[in-house]
Design an enzyme around this catalytic site. Sequence first.
Site, PDB file in Angstrom:
ATOM      1  NE  ARG A 109      -4.508  -1.874   1.993  1.00 25.78           N
ATOM      2  CZ  ARG A 109      -4.378  -3.134   2.587  1.00 25.78           C
ATOM      3  NH1 ARG A 109      -3.980  -2.642   3.948  1.00 25.78           N
ATOM      4  NH2 ARG A 109      -5.011  -3.595   1.911  1.00 25.78           N
ATOM      5  CE  LYS A 131      -0.376  13.568 -14.747  1.00 22.38           C
ATOM      6  NZ  LYS A 131      -0.589  14.430 -15.807  1.00 22.38           N
ATOM      7  CD  GLU A 173       7.064  16.994 -22.015  1.00 20.50           C
ATOM      8  OE1 GLU A 173       6.660  18.347 -21.719  1.00 20.50           O
ATOM      9  OE2 GLU A 173       6.859  16.343 -22.886  1.00 20.50           O
ATOM     10  CE  LYS A 213       5.268  18.132 -14.565  1.00 16.28           C
ATOM     11  NZ  LYS A 213       5.181  16.646 -14.635  1.00 16.28           N
ATOM     12  CD  GLU A 223      -3.718  16.164 -16.208  1.00 18.79           C
ATOM     13  OE1 GLU A 223      -2.483  15.897 -16.130  1.00 18.79           O
ATOM     14  OE2 GLU A 223      -4.844  15.870 -17.293  1.00 18.79           O
ATOM     15  NE  ARG A 227       0.294  17.179 -13.296  1.00 17.62           N
ATOM     16  CZ  ARG A 227       0.501  16.214 -12.229  1.00 17.62           C
ATOM     17  NH1 ARG A 227       0.238  16.633 -11.216  1.00 17.62           N
ATOM     18  NH2 ARG A 227       2.041  16.022 -13.091  1.00 17.62           N
ATOM     19  CG  ASN A 231      -2.467  18.089 -20.632  1.00 19.53           C
ATOM     20  OD1 ASN A 231      -1.431  16.879 -20.325  1.00 19.53           O
ATOM     21  ND2 ASN A 231      -4.116  17.675 -20.776  1.00 19.53           N
ATOM     22  CG  HIS A 234       1.599  16.507 -24.043  1.00 16.36           C
ATOM     23  ND1 HIS A 234       2.412  17.575 -24.419  1.00 16.36           N
ATOM     24  CD2 HIS A 234       2.417  15.846 -23.178  1.00 16.36           C
ATOM     25  CE1 HIS A 234       3.814  16.968 -23.971  1.00 16.36           C
ATOM     26  NE2 HIS A 234       3.603  16.065 -23.028  1.00 16.36           N
ATOM     27  CG  HIS A 238      -0.051  11.692 -26.213  1.00 23.16           C
ATOM     28  ND1 HIS A 238      -0.891  12.491 -24.242  1.00 23.16           N
ATOM     29  CD2 HIS A 238       0.986  11.522 -25.714  1.00 23.16           C
ATOM     30  CE1 HIS A 238      -0.184  11.595 -24.184  1.00 23.16           C
ATOM     31  NE2 HIS A 238       1.635  11.723 -24.094  1.00 23.16           N
ATOM     32  CG  HIS A 253       7.148  11.821 -24.537  1.00 25.73           C
ATOM     33  ND1 HIS A 253       5.790  11.413 -25.216  1.00 25.73           N
ATOM     34  CD2 HIS A 253       6.973  12.673 -24.172  1.00 25.73           C
ATOM     35  CE1 HIS A 253       4.625  12.307 -24.408  1.00 25.73           C
ATOM     36  NE2 HIS A 253       5.719  13.604 -23.799  1.00 25.73           N
TER      37      HIS A 253
HETATM   38  N1  GLY Z   1       3.133  15.534 -18.358  1.00 23.82           N
HETATM   39  C1  GLY Z   1       2.593  15.863 -17.059  1.00 23.82           C
HETATM   40  C2  GLY Z   1       2.440  16.015 -16.264  1.00 23.82           C
HETATM   41  O1  GLY Z   1       3.020  15.637 -15.420  1.00 23.82           O
HETATM   42  O2  GLY Z   1       1.151  16.489 -16.017  1.00 23.82           O
END
Ligand code: GLY
Length: 353
Positions: A109, A131, A173, A213, A223, A227, A231, A234, A238, A253
Amino acid sequence: MNKQEVIICEELKNSLTQAIGRCPHDRLFLLTDEHTHRLCLPLLQGLTAIGEAEEIVIGAEDVHKNLDTLAAVWQALSQRGATRHSLLINLGGGMVTDLGGFAASTFKRGIAYINLPTTLLAMVDASVGGKTGINFNGLKNEIGCFCPAESVLIETEFLRTLDDRNFFSGYAEMLKHGLISNQEHLNELLAFDTRHIDYTLLKQMVGRSVEVKEQIVEQDPHEHGIRKALNLGHTIGHAFESLALAQGRPVLHGYAVAWGLVCELYLSHTRCAFPKELMRQTIAFIKENYGGFAFTCKEYDRLYELMTHDKKNTAGIINFTLLKGTGDICLNQTADKETIFETFDFYRECMGM
Ligand code: GLY
């Protein structure tokens, strides 16, 4: 979500010793991949804590960011006596920090972890912001959770041995962070001599990029709002990345993000009045440093279909982050199929594809 500590290291071994000291633990585990085991681990030699850590080595690159590798990490932790009070250090690029972060956040956990990113992409993006996850069912980052590292230690010395393609992948990025933050930062990124890298300046720019960031993640860790600014580039990027993979010509990427930025700056210009000259300047930088991604109008429907699967969409409506100007963000923008196809036309024409 707790705020994670992000440190631009002056002396990695000192920063790591201090970070480990701030995380009381019974056993220490170190996750590397075949590349970072060979190329990056030697930089930590002589550190007693690392010498005593149990190392888990996994296969390198995105192809290993899957359930089998995750299970192997869980298995190693379990068999080698990890407890809920153990600490995991992830030494690697975004694949290692994402997968290792997810392994840590789910094992018993959740155990504490520290990220030591070794690529530019991982330093300015993947390792920061909590993330974590793996690819699943052919979809990127399909399974994962938000769970911040205790510390992210950024040692830009690792960048001296990074190959060009991985440098530019991460730099895309950084360009995105420039576009969503302020003109001064964007200008320095566009003016940077990418062919003769000044590593002192790069380190300062990495620091500013990470700050962009961090400030966004701090306001909206899960997000729901701002946040989504991260994107930019992206939504279409993507789709390029997935199409390239499906056609057996995978791209990094950040390259897909750079090409996605070309399209989404055009959409920003036509829909939100993003200044034409700034769009031209940014696209020229991308064209010069990233080349282009070739596709024909026969692939427009497939690209559109891929965009409908983006996990940021709501109720099947394709969601874009666009810009009115540098740092002037328009969230939750939509565009119909015809407009998106027109964007593909623009991309192919201006990139000479
Ligand atoms: N890579 C975009 C984010 O971390 O929200």
